[in-house]
Scaffold this motif. Structure first.
Motif, PDB file in Angstrom:
ATOM      1  N   ASN A  82       0.838  -1.197   0.000  1.00 17.06           N
ATOM      2  CA  ASN A  82       0.000   0.000   0.000  1.00 17.06           C
ATOM      3  C   ASN A  82       0.873   1.246   0.000  1.00 17.06           C
ATOM      4  N   THR A  83       0.302   2.350  -0.435  1.00 15.71           N
ATOM      5  CA  THR A  83       1.037   3.617  -0.502  1.00 15.71           C
ATOM      6  C   THR A  83       0.642   4.500   0.676  1.00 15.71           C
ATOM      7  N   LYS A  85       1.569   8.181   3.062  1.00 13.51           N
ATOM      8  CA  LYS A  85       2.134   9.519   2.968  1.00 13.51           C
ATOM      9  C   LYS A  85       3.393   9.615   3.833  1.00 13.51           C
ATOM     10  N   LYS A 177       7.635   6.422  -6.831  1.00 13.92           N
ATOM     11  CA  LYS A 177       7.401   5.633  -5.619  1.00 13.92           C
ATOM     12  C   LYS A 177       8.639   4.809  -5.257  1.00 13.92           C
ATOM     13  N   ARG A 179      10.018   1.612  -2.775  1.00 16.50           N
ATOM     14  CA  ARG A 179       9.623   0.457  -1.960  1.00 16.50           C
ATOM     15  C   ARG A 179      10.385   0.506  -0.635  1.00 16.50           C
ATOM     16  N   ILE A 232       5.803  -1.243   2.005  1.00 18.57           N
ATOM     17  CA  ILE A 232       4.927  -0.149   1.612  1.00 18.57           C
ATOM     18  C   ILE A 232       5.567   0.592   0.456  1.00 18.57           C
ATOM     19  N   TYR A 233       4.795   1.465  -0.156  1.00 18.64           N
ATOM     20  CA  TYR A 233       5.309   2.438  -1.113  1.00 18.64           C
ATOM     21  C   TYR A 233       5.147   3.832  -0.498  1.00 18.64           C
ATOM     22  N   ALA A 234       6.081   4.720  -0.813  1.00 21.47           N
ATOM     23  CA  ALA A 234       5.967   6.125  -0.425  1.00 21.47           C
ATOM     24  C   ALA A 234       6.675   6.959  -1.476  1.00 21.47           C
ATOM     25  N   MET A 235       6.195   8.182  -1.657  1.00 27.31           N
ATOM     26  CA  MET A 235       6.797   9.046  -2.663  1.00 27.31           C
ATOM     27  C   MET A 235       6.726  10.493  -2.217  1.00 27.31           C
TER      28      MET A 235
END
Length: 239
Positions: A82-83, A85, A177, A179, A232-235
């Protein structure tokens, strides 16, 4: 099958289940179908790691015996890709291991020391991972959950001994994004003695000081095997 035979078969199944419950003091032995459903959770982890190319880029192929939960808040937690914040990831997450079936190596009463790590294989970007892997966290320690209804099936990392302090995700602008991969490890030899693992010299290239090296190389050098994973993903919002 006629309606009559269906009713008879259903009645016999319920009768057998009732006898099983009575003979076990109300406890029900998992059916093959229920056990299969539980084991499928572990295969789901393996499949998602492959889908995200964490296997084999970050870690060699493995089927985890445990599930790993990483939670920053009640609404911000890892669910296999999931992405989240970046602003919600600024403090160290709560890490929990849990069993999903009787076939798992038991956590209950375990005195084994476990290691948890968080690594970014996409630094500074997935297309140009020249800083990869970037180490965000290494810590050791494990204590039993105090929740009676969990029957020792879940254990939470608490009073962690930080080897590399938690550094929250901070992907640069316009790098897409990233990982962020959590992995839990156990000593290959099964020792319950305190672990004296090495501290990487730098967060970048932390496995062997070379591009593309990271948690897999560090774990092998310290005699550790993976037992659980999540990610997770974050960007950066400036894209």
């Amino acid at each position: 099958m006629s309606s009559f035979h269906y009713i008879v078969a259903t009645f016999m199944l319920l009768a057998v289940r009732a006898l099983a419950e009575d003979s076990l003091g109300g406890q029900v032995v998992l059916t093959n179908d229920e056990t299969t459903v539980q084991k499928s959770k572990l295969h789901k982890v393996q499949e998602e790691l492959k889908e995200a190319e964490i296997i084999p880029t970050v870690i060699d192929d493995f089927l985890p015996p445990f599930l790993l939960d990483a939670e920053w808040s009640s609404s911000d937690y890892a669910t296999l890709g999931n992405t989240l914040k970046v602003k919600e990831l600024q403090h160290e997450p709560h890490i929990t291991l849990s069993e999903v079936s009787e076939s798992s190596a038991s956590l209950c009463g375990s005195k084994m020391i476990y290691i948890v790590t968080m690594t970014d294989p996409d630094a500074p970007s997935r297309d140009n991972p020249k800083w990869s892997e970037f180490c965000h966290f290494i810590a050791s320690g494990l204590t039993l959950s105090t929740s009676a209804d969990e029957a020792c099936s879940r254990v939470q990392f608490a009073d962690l001994q930080e080897i590399v302090p938690y550094k929250p995700p901070g992907p640069p602008p316009k790098t897409g994004k990233h990982r962020y991969v959590f992995l839990a490890f156990a000593p290959i030899n099964g020792t319950t003695d305190p672990l004296h693992v090495s501290k990487p010299e730098d967060r970048q290239h932390w496995g062997a000081g070379k591009e593309g090296y990271g948690v897999r190389d560090w774990a092998k050098a310290n005699g550790l095997k993976p037992v659980a994973a999540n990610f997770i993903y974050a960007m950066n919002k400036k894209q």
